[in-house]
Design a protein around this motif. Sequence first.
Motif, PDB file in Angstrom:
ATOM      1  N   GLN A 154       1.486  -1.745  -1.858  1.00  0.00           N
ATOM      2  CA  GLN A 154       0.543  -0.629  -1.856  1.00  0.00           C
ATOM      3  C   GLN A 154       0.123  -0.193  -3.254  1.00  0.00           C
ATOM      4  O   GLN A 154      -0.836   0.561  -3.408  1.00  0.00           O
ATOM      5  CB  GLN A 154       1.157   0.569  -1.121  1.00  0.00           C
ATOM      6  CG  GLN A 154       1.474   0.308   0.342  1.00  0.00           C
ATOM      7  CD  GLN A 154       2.854  -0.284   0.569  1.00  0.00           C
ATOM      8  OE1 GLN A 154       3.533  -0.712  -0.368  1.00  0.00           O
ATOM      9  NE2 GLN A 154       3.286  -0.323   1.822  1.00  0.00           N
TER      10      GLN A 154
ATOM     11  N   GLN B 256      -4.210  -1.319  -4.111  1.00  0.00           N
ATOM     12  CA  GLN B 256      -4.914  -1.102  -2.858  1.00  0.00           C
ATOM     13  C   GLN B 256      -5.962  -2.173  -2.613  1.00  0.00           C
ATOM     14  O   GLN B 256      -6.172  -2.613  -1.493  1.00  0.00           O
ATOM     15  CB  GLN B 256      -5.575   0.279  -2.867  1.00  0.00           C
ATOM     16  CG  GLN B 256      -4.607   1.433  -2.652  1.00  0.00           C
ATOM     17  CD  GLN B 256      -4.023   1.433  -1.256  1.00  0.00           C
ATOM     18  OE1 GLN B 256      -4.737   1.367  -0.257  1.00  0.00           O
ATOM     19  NE2 GLN B 256      -2.702   1.498  -1.175  1.00  0.00           N
TER      20      GLN B 256
ATOM     21  N   GLY C 253      -3.110   2.440  -5.640  1.00  0.00           N
ATOM     22  CA  GLY C 253      -2.725   3.417  -4.639  1.00  0.00           C
ATOM     23  C   GLY C 253      -1.931   4.551  -5.250  1.00  0.00           C
ATOM     24  O   GLY C 253      -1.829   4.696  -6.472  1.00  0.00           O
TER      25      GLY C 253
ATOM     26  N   ASP D 298       2.741   5.793  -1.400  1.00  0.00           N
ATOM     27  CA  ASP D 298       2.239   4.878  -0.375  1.00  0.00           C
ATOM     28  C   ASP D 298       3.282   3.856   0.062  1.00  0.00           C
ATOM     29  O   ASP D 298       3.160   3.273   1.142  1.00  0.00           O
ATOM     30  CB  ASP D 298       0.996   4.133  -0.879  1.00  0.00           C
ATOM     31  CG  ASP D 298      -0.209   5.048  -1.056  1.00  0.00           C
ATOM     32  OD1 ASP D 298      -0.191   6.168  -0.514  1.00  0.00           O
ATOM     33  OD2 ASP D 298      -1.168   4.631  -1.736  1.00  0.00           O
TER      34      ASP D 298
END
Length: 323
Positions: free
Chosen positions: A59, A62, A148, A152
């Motif tokens: 994550q 992204q 991100g 996340d």
Amino acid sequence: MGSQYRIAHKIASVPVTAGGFATVDIPRDYDYETIFMRVTGGLQVTGVATSVRAEAPCQVIQRAELIADGKNNIFSAPGWFAVLGSYDRKLIEYNARATTPPSGVAVATYQVEAIGTIDLMSPDSVRPKDSNFRSSGLSLFQLRLTFGQPGDAFVGGTVVFNNMFVEIFAQKLVELPDASGALSGPVALKKVSYQELAVVASNANQELRLPAGNRIKSVLVRTAGSVTADEPSTAILNNLTLQAGVDVRMNLSGANLRAKNNADYGQLQAGYYVADVTSKGWAGINLTDLWDVTGVAEPKLLMDVTGAANNKVQAVITEYIMA
């Protein structure tokens, strides 16, 4: 044909900023086989989390985009695809370590790693270099990263980045001219694109239109939600069909497609489904087996899906533009 040799070298080390972006200039010289993205650093939990997500720490990235001449997007996909979705590299069968996730959820700093690849070659092909990307004639070549949030990688909790970086390096093939001065050239351009749709209600004929005009190799589907938002799940996709009019290239239940993937590549991350029309298990694939949709108006991915408030389907499409 002239001789050839490979080189590998570092391009950049990019600090990760929560919710930020980075643009990296890629050298324009030889034929690119692979651009590597190695996420490394700490996830510092300052408030206890509930659990570590299945794909952590993918994550951190992204989305990754590789853009030529400022306008031609030849790769656009989420971080999870570059790290855990590289089914054509046979990493899963070899039990390769693609990620080092956080080892806990308590207040502490967890050192993590994720190894992502942007393959411009075709690693599972009989001749991988057929789709190497020739960069020498470009005016601009860039890798754009979207980052991100630190949290996340967890369900719940409070998290910050601690010296988190993305190390970017590449492997290239140097082609030398033959006695007449001629160079061999790639025969295809590999292009990877990405789509996402919400699945809030069950639908036996959920449609996702695929790119038309080129040749499609595969559609990797990730289904997420069901119980935990954005967590990959096998409880959403019931059936998958690749078709263009009466031309049906694949029609399998979700469970049977997962079984085929297991036989072809090894055990994929739960919630991943690879619909590859060229796959032959361990045998090298042939680009002549690509799904030719050059004269097709509407190639489609049709799915029977189970809907819910948090459910979604993501599709990463790999296609080839022939020279």
